[in-house]
Design an enzyme around this catalytic site. Structure first.
Site, PDB file in Angstrom:
ATOM      1  N   CYS A   4       0.828  -1.208   0.000  1.00 36.78           N
ATOM      2  CA  CYS A   4       0.000   0.000   0.000  1.00 36.78           C
ATOM      3  C   CYS A   4       0.867   1.265   0.000  1.00 36.78           C
ATOM      4  O   CYS A   4       1.588   1.521   0.964  1.00 36.78           O
ATOM      5  CB  CYS A   4      -0.914  -0.047   1.223  1.00 36.78           C
ATOM      6  SG  CYS A   4      -1.764   1.491   1.595  1.00 36.78           S
ATOM      7  N   CYS A  63       0.101   3.684   2.837  1.00 38.78           N
ATOM      8  CA  CYS A  63       0.589   3.095   4.091  1.00 38.78           C
ATOM      9  C   CYS A  63       2.088   3.350   4.247  1.00 38.78           C
ATOM     10  O   CYS A  63       2.564   3.680   5.336  1.00 38.78           O
ATOM     11  CB  CYS A  63       0.340   1.589   4.121  1.00 38.78           C
ATOM     12  SG  CYS A  63      -1.392   1.107   4.077  1.00 38.78           S
TER      13      CYS A  63
END
Length: 144
Positions: free
Chosen positions: A68, A71
């Site tokens: 991600c 993230c």
């Protein structure tokens, strides 16, 4: 004297620390490691219950995945937050890829997702990366 129950990030032992001494860099009574390291602890299926249910300080969990992009960009912000917010808040990271049962139980639908627990119960949730000032403001709004 007021005591706070704090779970050791290394051995998961429950420790009772005088609340006014949390900032004095306490060590675990069992394994003797630091209870607060200024870094988020890693949550797994093995330690999630002890961490969430047995900490009397708020626990903020960053649910993330290695693939991600948001993230990855939020990771250093969460690390900096741990340095600034401990020992008043326990910061932890849950890799949703490696711990799919926990992510499913918590109904994680998008990442990154932050979940704030107090007294073992979820009290707030926010999806999406944010800046450190935004994170602190969100926590303030939650009474942390």
């Amino acid at each position: 004297m007021s005591l706070s129950k704090v779970t050791c990030p290394k051995c998961n032992a429950s420790n009772r620390i005088p609340t006014d001494r949390l900032a004095d860099k306490p060590n675990c009574g069992k394994c003797k490691k630091a209870l607060f390291t200024g870094k988020p602890m890693e949550l797994t299926a093995a330690n999630v219950v002890a961490t969430i249910a047995h900490n009397e300080i708020p626990v903020l969990v960053d649910c993330w995945a290695p693939w991600c992009g948001p993230c990855k960009s939020f990771g250093p912000i969460f690390e900096k937050a741990a340095k600034e917010l401990e020992p008043n808040v326990r910061l932890a990271k849950l890799n949703t890829e490696a711990n799919q049962q926990v992510a499913s139980r918590w109904q994680i639908r998008s990442i990154p997702t932050l979940i704030l627990f107090k007294g073992g119960k979820e009290v707030a949730r926010m999806s999406g990366a944010m800046s450190l000032p935004q994170l602190k403001q969100w926590l303030k709004q939650q009474g942390v």
